[in-house]
Write a protein that holds these residues in place. Structure first.
Motif, mmCIF file in Angstrom:
data_model
loop_
_atom_site.group_PDB
_atom_site.id
_atom_site.type_symbol
_atom_site.label_atom_id
_atom_site.label_comp_id
_atom_site.label_asym_id
_atom_site.label_seq_id
_atom_site.Cartn_x
_atom_site.Cartn_y
_atom_site.Cartn_z
ATOM 1 N N ASN A 138 -1.296 10.604 -8.474
ATOM 2 C CA ASN A 138 -2.556 10.087 -9.001
ATOM 3 C C ASN A 138 -2.298 9.283 -10.264
ATOM 4 O OD1 ASN A 138 -4.191 11.467 -7.085
ATOM 5 N ND2 ASN A 138 -3.955 13.329 -8.277
ATOM 6 N N ILE A 139 -3.075 8.223 -10.409
ATOM 7 C CA ILE A 139 -3.099 7.456 -11.651
ATOM 8 C C ILE A 139 -4.486 7.656 -12.231
ATOM 9 C CG2 ILE A 139 -2.919 5.185 -12.710
ATOM 10 C CD1 ILE A 139 -1.311 4.348 -10.173
ATOM 11 N N LEU A 140 -4.557 8.190 -13.438
ATOM 12 C CA LEU A 140 -5.829 8.425 -14.113
ATOM 13 C C LEU A 140 -5.976 7.405 -15.235
ATOM 14 C CD1 LEU A 140 -5.444 12.294 -14.357
ATOM 15 C CD2 LEU A 140 -6.625 10.993 -12.584
ATOM 16 N N ILE A 141 -7.072 6.654 -15.191
ATOM 17 C CA ILE A 141 -7.324 5.627 -16.196
ATOM 18 C C ILE A 141 -8.647 5.951 -16.889
ATOM 19 C CG2 ILE A 141 -7.662 3.162 -16.639
ATOM 20 C CD1 ILE A 141 -4.948 3.674 -15.446
ATOM 21 N N ALA A 142 -8.608 6.111 -18.200
ATOM 22 C CA ALA A 142 -9.824 6.343 -18.992
ATOM 23 C C ALA A 142 -10.188 5.030 -19.681
ATOM 24 C CB ALA A 142 -9.601 7.450 -20.011
ATOM 25 N N VAL A 143 -11.302 4.460 -19.239
ATOM 26 C CA VAL A 143 -11.768 3.191 -19.793
ATOM 27 C C VAL A 143 -12.865 3.490 -20.813
ATOM 28 C CG1 VAL A 143 -12.894 0.999 -19.240
ATOM 29 C CG2 VAL A 143 -11.172 1.957 -17.685
#
Length: 175
Positions: A138-143
């Motif tokens: 998984n790639i988790l991106i917090a924008v």
């Protein structure tokens, strides 16, 4: 010499070699045997990745490379040895832009105008030599939302009896 070698880049499988041993003094005194070699796939590990505080208003290219912390046979995975595919792309929030994984480079980018929130991209790497040897991560991106600064404004000496149009543009000193 009797030595049996398995060359590098041998695909997974079971390999058999039949051979015969004969006595030199009595050449008809022989016996046959089979060597069976079971070749296994290299260990492949796709590790989760994350990026935080990406400004969704301006976006960002190459936020991270998903392949950087992945391994094949205990060594850093290389695109020359593995294929990368997107299993589940990020889902949009309010119909907006989403972070994108480029499987040809491993780079993740956040387009300008991406709504603030958390995004998940699921990807898979597979060994080119043994295409069924795969692992997901998984790639988790917090924008984050852009920072907004509204500064106070002051307008002086406006004649209240006659009034005035366009006495100030309130956005001029705001960010």
């Amino acid at each position: 010499t009797g030595a049996v070698n398995v060359p590098a880049n041998t695909p997974v499988g079971s390999y058999s070699i039949q051979y015969r041993v004969c006595e030199k003094q009595n050449p008809t005194n022989c016996d046959d045997a089979t060597i069976t070699i079971n070749v296994v796939a290299a260990k492949i590990i796709a590790n989760d990745d994350s990026a935080t505080n990406v400004d969704g208003f301006v976006g960002a290219t190459n936020v991270l490379n998903a392949l950087t912390n992945d391994t094949l046979n205990g060594n850093p995975a290389q695109l020359s040895e593995v294929t990368m595919t997107v299993v589940d792309p990020a889902l949009p929030i309010a119909g907006g832009q989403v972070p994108i994984l480029d499987p040809t480079t491993g780079q993740v980018s956040v387009p300008a105008g991406t709504t603030a929130g958390g995004y998940t991209i699921v990807y898979q790497i597979c060994e080119k030599l043994n295409p069924s040897n795969c692992d997901d991560a998984n790639i988790l991106i917090a924008v984050k939302a852009a920072t907004i600064v509204a500064n106070n404004d002051l307008v002086s000496n406006v004649n209240g009896y006659t009034g005035a149009n366009n006495v100030i543009n309130a956005l001029t000193n705001d960010l």
